[in-house]
Motif scaffolding. Structure first.
Motif, PDB file in Angstrom:
ATOM      1  N   ALA A 357      70.984 -32.204 -23.290  1.00  0.00           N
ATOM      2  CA  ALA A 357      70.339 -31.548 -24.425  1.00  0.00           C
ATOM      3  C   ALA A 357      68.837 -31.780 -24.386  1.00  0.00           C
ATOM      4  CB  ALA A 357      70.913 -32.071 -25.745  1.00  0.00           C
ATOM      5  N   ASP A 377      73.388 -31.807 -31.310  1.00  0.00           N
ATOM      6  CA  ASP A 377      72.482 -31.557 -30.192  1.00  0.00           C
ATOM      7  C   ASP A 377      72.662 -30.116 -29.727  1.00  0.00           C
ATOM      8  OD1 ASP A 377      74.501 -31.305 -28.036  1.00  0.00           O
ATOM      9  OD2 ASP A 377      74.835 -33.440 -28.368  1.00  0.00           O
ATOM     10  N   GLY A 379      73.104 -29.335 -26.490  1.00  0.00           N
ATOM     11  CA  GLY A 379      73.503 -29.507 -25.102  1.00  0.00           C
ATOM     12  C   GLY A 379      74.673 -28.631 -24.690  1.00  0.00           C
ATOM     13  N   ASN A 380      75.398 -29.129 -23.682  1.00  0.00           N
ATOM     14  CA  ASN A 380      76.475 -28.352 -23.084  1.00  0.00           C
ATOM     15  C   ASN A 380      77.746 -28.351 -23.908  1.00  0.00           C
ATOM     16  OD1 ASN A 380      74.798 -27.953 -20.815  1.00  0.00           O
ATOM     17  ND2 ASN A 380      75.428 -29.927 -19.969  1.00  0.00           N
ATOM     18  N   GLY A 414      76.096 -26.774 -28.268  1.00  0.00           N
ATOM     19  CA  GLY A 414      76.026 -28.220 -28.312  1.00  0.00           C
ATOM     20  C   GLY A 414      77.229 -28.876 -28.974  1.00  0.00           C
TER      21      GLY A 414
END
Length: 428
Positions: A357, A377, A379-380, A414
């Protein structure tokens, strides 16, 4: 909700990541200038077009110009082939640099398959150019961006495909090459493959060094935050110990002294001595002061959770952390503060190590006697991955103090956590 501006004097990993990216893009631009400049300087007569763009340019020129004859030398075909070769080469160079710029953006949010397709497209373009410089750029990206096993597999594919293209190019130009030149080109191509492995290794080592620095900085930030909260807890415990000692020792002795002074006053008759009356008053006053000090020491058990969280967030190199915390959340007990800090540390650690992230938001607020925390976050996400030991430990820690943990994840959006924890449920 009062947002807390976090002053971060320096985040060493973020400038380093930007410098690496800028260096890579600048290197790609220099390679492009050298590739195209060398072809322009050599002209149609001295530039060897024994690569896929050159062969394609020659093939297209045969359809667009008349064949050489006794009346036509065929220079127009050669010139058109060279121009088409330069255009195709420039197009491939632009594709490589553009995809490299897009693929290495720090805040890139897209499906992983698109990132892999971008690298594959760069590899195909480098194969078409048959250029060591751009092959090296792709190998460096493999070592810097992919997990080690996947990166090694992609590097092996790159080398094998490069060898195949070299063989095809040499076979197509074998009639124009002598034996000595053929062997020289084979030696050059072999050296190029070794340079690819060297560039890959250097990129992987640089990546490991950067990750080590980031993890060390994160660990240092967690240590400072824990030390800050532990110092507050120790001071509160020491004040409690002093208050108990004052109450149990000095307070009891003063109470006994007051009793004896009262007894002495009654035994002295109707007119007790002035000194005895003064001693009684001083004793009562001193006992009241001791009780006031004991009460104050028991009440002054401030835990600076805000300061500990600021130290934690300020010391994390990446991702960028946005912290907001209202005034009501500052009134939590030492046990609740310690539990919350441990949970936030675990969430930050997961974001640093696994999420990929660029931003992390932490929102803490009090609602009645409950602390509510939202951490998210960009992110992934977790995908279908099973819950790890870190999240299980957070659930167990919260459950021991009457708290609850909820988690969620969405593709390209995220991972998020929601914590609820009683503020005064457990006292230190």
């Amino acid at each position: 909700m009062t947002a807390i501006p976090i002053a971060i004097p320096a985040k060493p990993a973020l400038p380093t990541i930007r410098r690496y990216r800028a260096t890579g893009l600048l290197t790609a631009a220099v390679f492009a200038a050298l590739e195209l400049g060398a072809a322009l300087a050599g002209g149609a007569q001295w530039t060897e077009m024994i690569n896929p763009p050159g062969l394609l340019a020659c093939y297209l020129a045969t359809f667009l110009t008349p064949a050489p004859s006794l009346l036509r030398a065929g220079s127009d075909r050669v010139e058109l082939s060279f121009q088409l070769f330069l255009a195709l080469k420039a197009l491939l160079v632009i594709v490589i640099i553009g995809l490299m710029w897009w693929r290495t953006r720090p805040a890139l949010k897209c499906a992983p398959i698109l990132k892999h397709l971008a690298l594959a497209a760069q590899l195909l373009a480098a194969l078409a150019l048959n250029s060591l410089a751009f092959h090296l750029l792709v190998a460096v990206q493999l070592g810097a961006l992919l997990p080690l096993r996947r990166a090694l597999a992609c590097l092996a594919i790159q080398i094998l495909l490069g060898v195949g293209v070299d063989m095809l190019m040499l076979a197509s130009a074998s009639q124009e090459l002598g034996d000595g030149r053929f062997l020289t080109l084979m030696a050059i191509f072999s050296t190029e493959r070794c340079l690819l492995m060297l560039g890959f290794a250097l990129a992987w080592l640089a990546r490991q060094e950067l990750q080590g620095r980031m993890q060390l900085a994160a660990s240092h930030a967690q240590l400072r935050a824990t030390q800050s909260l532990l110092g507050d807890t120790v001071r509160a415990s020491e004040r409690m110990r002093i208050a108990r000692n004052l109450h149990d020792a000095v307070g009891h002795h003063l109470t006994a002294l007051n009793l004896h002074l009262d007894l002495a006053s009654r035994q002295s008759g109707d007119k007790p001595a002035t000194a005895l009356a003064t001693a009684r008053e001083l004793s009562h006053s001193l006992l009241a002061e001791v009780r006031g000090i004991v009460s104050a020491e028991r009440q002054e058990q401030d835990i600076h959770l805000r300061q500990a969280l600021q130290l934690l967030c300020a010391g994390i190199p990446a991702p960028a952390i946005e912290l907001s915390m209202d005034a009501q959340a500052d009134a939590c007990s030492p046990a609740a503060a310690h539990t919350l800090l441990c949970c936030v540390q675990e969430a930050v650690t997961n974001a640093v190590r696994h999420a990929g992230a660029s931003r992390l938001s932490i929102e803490i607020r009090g609602k009645g006697d409950v602390l509510l925390v939202h951490i998210a976050d960009n992110g992934n996400g977790s995908g279908d991955a099973p819950e790890g030991n870190g999240l299980r430990g957070m659930r167990e820690r919260l459950a021991a103090h009457g708290g609850v943990l909820r988690t969620g994840s969405a593709a390209l959006q995220g991972f998020w956590l929601e914590l609820s924890l009683p503020m005064k449920g457990v006292q230190a």
